[in-house]
Design an enzyme around this catalytic site. Structure first.
Site, mmCIF file in Angstrom:
data_model
loop_
_atom_site.group_PDB
_atom_site.id
_atom_site.type_symbol
_atom_site.label_atom_id
_atom_site.label_comp_id
_atom_site.label_asym_id
_atom_site.label_seq_id
_atom_site.Cartn_x
_atom_site.Cartn_y
_atom_site.Cartn_z
ATOM 1 N N LYS A 169 -5.413 2.952 -6.282
ATOM 2 C CA LYS A 169 -6.037 2.191 -4.950
ATOM 3 C C LYS A 169 -6.222 3.227 -3.986
ATOM 4 O O LYS A 169 -7.035 2.865 -3.001
ATOM 5 C CB LYS A 169 -4.730 1.265 -4.467
ATOM 6 C CG LYS A 169 -4.923 0.589 -3.100
ATOM 7 C CD LYS A 169 -6.051 -0.262 -3.389
ATOM 8 C CE LYS A 169 -6.013 -1.280 -2.090
ATOM 9 N NZ LYS A 169 -6.139 -0.801 -0.686
ATOM 10 N N ASN A 200 1.024 -1.194 0.177
ATOM 11 C CA ASN A 200 0.012 0.094 0.038
ATOM 12 C C ASN A 200 0.899 1.283 -0.034
ATOM 13 O O ASN A 200 0.706 2.027 1.164
ATOM 14 C CB ASN A 200 -0.879 -0.068 1.274
ATOM 15 C CG ASN A 200 -2.341 -0.153 0.752
ATOM 16 O OD1 ASN A 200 -2.739 0.196 -0.338
ATOM 17 N ND2 ASN A 200 -3.318 0.013 1.905
ATOM 18 N N ASN A 247 -9.842 3.271 -2.082
ATOM 19 C CA ASN A 247 -10.028 3.493 -0.418
ATOM 20 C C ASN A 247 -11.196 4.379 0.148
ATOM 21 O O ASN A 247 -11.784 4.221 0.806
ATOM 22 C CB ASN A 247 -8.623 3.595 0.240
ATOM 23 C CG ASN A 247 -7.732 2.175 0.248
ATOM 24 O OD1 ASN A 247 -8.169 1.298 -0.114
ATOM 25 N ND2 ASN A 247 -6.518 2.419 0.556
ATOM 26 N N GLU A 274 -14.435 3.405 -0.945
ATOM 27 C CA GLU A 274 -14.926 2.378 0.022
ATOM 28 C C GLU A 274 -15.089 2.935 1.368
ATOM 29 O O GLU A 274 -16.455 2.594 2.017
ATOM 30 C CB GLU A 274 -13.676 1.505 0.390
ATOM 31 C CG GLU A 274 -14.101 0.184 1.323
ATOM 32 C CD GLU A 274 -13.060 -0.762 1.305
ATOM 33 O OE1 GLU A 274 -13.154 -1.550 1.950
ATOM 34 O OE2 GLU A 274 -11.662 -0.368 0.857
#
Length: 211
Positions: free
Chosen positions: A135, A57, A139, A142
């Site tokens: 990504k 990450n 996030n 989300e």
């Protein structure tokens, strides 16, 4: 893992020695200093045209830097934003891949194997850094969705009867902002509104109006 048939390595040196060129090393350690140190060490051990994948990450800015630095050394770099949680092993992982197109194609069998399906759950999203950038956005989406669900349930829990009073003493910033977004004056053909229109059609069958 050796008990299950895998070939083990107790150091990066032994790992590199155990791979046939062109080597592919997938790095998945905590972001920041551990990733930086691992990539620097690998760069000193690998040979020209070997490949490093950062599947952790990492900050996308760091991935851009790593891609440029490794390219100068004749090495290839992919940053793969990876998600899937504890279900990844059985359901497959979602992977957002950044890096050179030809290297992504070379490693396509790896991604197709790890993803839910050969053409599902993974994609080449752009150059080095793009994978971890997408990504990061993933996030954010989300977290926003989970927060909206939490706020909605909090409102329903706080309301004790059906005499609907919209001035509830419940914090609901995501829902409030979403409502304000719906009732504001539309901008000149904004991209986000097109996406919202498409999602409203997908969720509730609402027609998309042109103009």
């Amino acid at each position: 893992m050796e008990g299950l048939g895998a070939k083990g390595a107790d150091s990066l040196e032994s790992l590199v020695r155990g791979l046939n060129p062109p080597r592919v090393v997938w790095v998945m350690v905590p972001s920041g200093k551990p990733t930086e140190e691992t990539i620097l060490k690998l760069a000193s051990l690998l040979s020209s045209d070997d490949m490093i994948i950062d599947g952790g990450n990492s900050n996308y800015r760091e991935s851009v830097k790593h891609g440029e630095w490794l390219k100068e050394k004749g090495l290839h770099f992919l940053d793969v934003g990876t998600t899937g949680g504890i279900w990844g092993l059985t359901e497959g992982y979602s992977m957002m891949v950044g890096g050179e197109k030809q290297i992504v194609e070379h490693l396509r069998p790896v991604f197709e194997t790890l993803a839910p399906g050969p053409k599902l759950g993974w994609g080449h999203v752009g150059p080095s850094g793009a994978g971890h950038f997408v990504k990061m956005v993933h996030n954010g989406i989300e977290y926003g969705m989970m927060q909206a669900y939490a706020e909605g349930f909090a409102i329903m829990k706080a309301k004790k009867d059906f005499q609907l009073n919209l001035h509830l003493n419940v914090s609901a910033p995501v829902i409030t902002q979403a409502l304000q977004r719906r009732i504001r004056l539309p901008e000149e053909d904004p991209f986000a509104d097109k996406l919202l229109g498409a999602m409203r059609k997908g969720f509730g069958g609402h027609a998309i109006k042109e103009g």
